[in-house]
Design an enzyme around this catalytic site. Sequence first.
Site, PDB file in Angstrom:
ATOM      1  N   GLN A  75       0.835  -1.207   0.000  1.00 42.95           N
ATOM      2  CA  GLN A  75       0.000   0.000   0.000  1.00 42.95           C
ATOM      3  C   GLN A  75       0.866   1.252   0.000  1.00 42.95           C
ATOM      4  OE1 GLN A  75      -1.931   0.968   3.720  1.00 42.95           O
ATOM      5  NE2 GLN A  75      -3.803   1.618   2.686  1.00 42.95           N
ATOM      6  N   GLY A  76       0.855   1.995  -1.100  1.00 44.51           N
ATOM      7  CA  GLY A  76       1.638   3.232  -1.177  1.00 44.51           C
ATOM      8  C   GLY A  76       0.747   4.444  -1.006  1.00 44.51           C
ATOM      9  N   SER A 114       0.853   6.549   2.354  1.00 51.80           N
ATOM     10  CA  SER A 114       1.548   7.553   3.176  1.00 51.80           C
ATOM     11  C   SER A 114       2.798   8.094   2.495  1.00 51.80           C
ATOM     12  CB  SER A 114       1.957   6.947   4.516  1.00 51.80           C
ATOM     13  OG  SER A 114       0.851   6.366   5.148  1.00 51.80           O
ATOM     14  N   SER A 159       4.420  -1.199   4.075  1.00 56.26           N
ATOM     15  CA  SER A 159       4.604  -2.565   4.591  1.00 56.26           C
ATOM     16  C   SER A 159       4.765  -3.545   3.437  1.00 56.26           C
ATOM     17  CB  SER A 159       3.389  -2.998   5.422  1.00 56.26           C
ATOM     18  OG  SER A 159       3.149  -2.083   6.458  1.00 56.26           O
ATOM     19  N   GLU A 183     -10.066  -1.525   4.998  1.00 57.65           N
ATOM     20  CA  GLU A 183      -8.910  -1.705   5.869  1.00 57.65           C
ATOM     21  C   GLU A 183      -9.321  -1.612   7.343  1.00 57.65           C
ATOM     22  OE1 GLU A 183      -5.680   1.003   5.117  1.00 57.65           O
ATOM     23  OE2 GLU A 183      -4.293  -0.124   6.384  1.00 57.65           O
TER      24      GLU A 183
END
Lengths: 387, 313
Positions: free
Chosen positions: A128-129, A131, A163, A249
């Site tokens: 997941q990009g 932030s 992550s 999420e």
Amino acid sequence: MDLTYTDEERDFRARLREWLGKTLPELPARPSPDDWPGRRAYDAGWQRRLYDAGYAGLHWPVDAGGRGATPTQHLIFLEESERAGAPYVGANFVGLLHAGPTIAAEGTAEQRARWLPPVLRGDEVWCQGFSEPGAGSDLAALRTRAVRDGDDYVITGSKIWTSHAEVADWCELLVRTRPVSEAFPKHRGISWLAMPMDAPGVTVRPLRTLAGSTEFAEVFLDEVRVPVANRVGAEDDGWRVTMVTLSFERGTAFVGEVVACRRTLGELAAAARANGRWDDPVLRRRLGRLYGEFGALWRLTQWNVSESEASGGVPGVGGSVFKLAYSHARQELYDAAAEVLGAQSLALEGEWTLDRLSSLSYTIAAGTSQIQRNIVAERILGLPKGR
Amino acid sequence: MDFRLTDEQRDLRAGVRELLAGRYGREALRASVDAGGALDRGLWRELGEAGFFSLRLPQERGGVGVGLPEAALVFEEAGRALLPGPLVATHLAAGSVPGAAEGTAVVTAFDLGGSLVTHLGEADAVLGAPSLPAGEPVPSADPLTPLHRVARPPAGAGARAYRDEGALLTAALQAGSALRTVELAVRYAGEREQFGQPIGAFQAVKHLCAQMLVRAEVARTAVYAAAVTADPAEVAGAKLLADEAAVRNARDCLQVHGGMGFTWEADVHLHLKRAWVRAEQWRTAGEAEEALAAELAAGLAAGPAVGPAAASG
Ligand SMILES: Cc1cc2nc3c(=O)[nH]c(=O)nc-3n(C[C@H](O)[C@H](O)[C@H](O)COP(=O)(O)OP(=O)(O)OC[C@H]3O[C@@H](n4cnc5c(N)ncnc54)[C@H](O)[C@@H]3O)c2cc1C
């Protein structure tokens, strides 16, 4: 209010339990936390077994490669898997629990066909990009730019806390497709893309967590080309798609862990009885209270699932209520564990201390508790926006 | 499994809310405060006629014939309205104490553990006890819950047989109160202005309110689930969480009200004081925690702990 299961659901549970009982002993040993390629292979291998046995994407729509099972069956699946101590989703977390569901809900038929089956088979891992160094809680402040060049976007910027980036094949990437202006305030002008992690210009630099592991990474993007066809949702409408991702999420991604916490609590009680700490009424009551809290959180999960089943499947902001209660209870659990173990909890042997360290992220990742409280106050309680 | 309320349950809850809003609104509430907590016998009978006490008696015995989940919904509404009186004890006495089901008798219980009894002065009977004991009135922290001290609490008085149902229904009252104080706090935070804006725009206030909702929702779900399973450990958990939600929400609501919150005028203190009373009834936090710990330990022998969910699986 009905908490009984149908014959079909009971049957499903029995078959699953049997399969788990047969399959778990065949699993290879779990790799060490630092062995990322090993962990990926292990997690993907488990996903493949689920797929072959017909348990992958259980509650995903059939046309997204899933089994179209009811959310209740999915809950049974989570409950039985955790009860049996089956491997956790691990590296498959993003693909299975929020990128996949987002593509299933918002993607085109082609996009669903391209990306969903490999997630279910464990062939492809997502990260997941979202932030960025300057855009955490204020996610819409993100600056990573995507400029259109023919059929591609050319992307420049950087992401942080990503992550599983080291082992991921794909990234759900948020980019700015319009500079911020009067006409395009920061929440507009964002797009949601699927970016291949092996594209030229992508550099991953692992970050060390406080637990000593390299759980997440910085991702640098230097003129990375991503086909326009990889955009999910309309250009500049990515914030809306992002809300779908975040509701998955926060709403559903952690529910299985509640059962795991109850199991962990059982192990903790056993440890306390073995070392005599159970005789301390203050500690014993603390564990009793946690047992009650996790029981209630499981019921809250069943409630939320029943509600979302009735309203089309995308979990609502109620997920923030759950996340707030759960993340704090989980940290309490590991603090109680440290009390049971005493000084022994300072030695980094066994899993208790590492899990305690990991639990510190629960009130930060996927939106901090402060941000969840803002959401609950403004979007559920209707309090005014302000400072 | 569909945990949501059925249409009938929704209708029931809405009907009770409407009845109580009409019959026991703010004016009636303040009138009972002014009357020193004296029970309104007329209201008690009307509650009886509406089936409040006979809810769970079978229809052939003049009851409504519904179950614990429906009773929990009704008691949640009573808690929200701050309806006074030994509601739980009288409900539990329906079918055994004459007049309880109809609301012509007021029945209290030895549910406080010690020598204090609520509403003894007006009671016609004590749940599970052969006769009405004598008692000295003592001033009560809650203006709507008069207290008496009895000389000798009867040994092994019958209340114990009712402990789980009593705890569950009391938890439902607490959940209703907790939900109500969230509403009161949110309303006040939206109206009261300081520094040129509603105080609800300040994050410190917002976060108090958000946390109140989290407590109330977790407690409410726990109560509903315990009402469905009637599992004693789950009931203990529900009571524990609902007590905490009611007490802490009332405190936070008081804080949101500022100086106004410390006045007799605002209703907040009535919620807080009643929540304190209920937290001592049927099962205290310590007792609930011990019961849960015992359940946790019992689960160790039976295999991995997943709790009551397994029983319904
Ligand atoms: C273990 C872990 C894994 C993660 N994995 C990923 C991932 O895979 N992909 C990804 O994109 N991100 C990931 N994140 C990032 C995570 O989403 C962010 O850390 C989080 O949203 C907070 O942003 P921040 O770290 O920039 O903190 P900041 O936003 O700088 O916040 C710092 C502090 O200020 C508070 N604060 C900020 N704004 C407000 C406000 N408006 N009101 C009140 N308080 C405020 C916060 O609550 C916090 O206490 C991960 C984080 C962790 C810890």
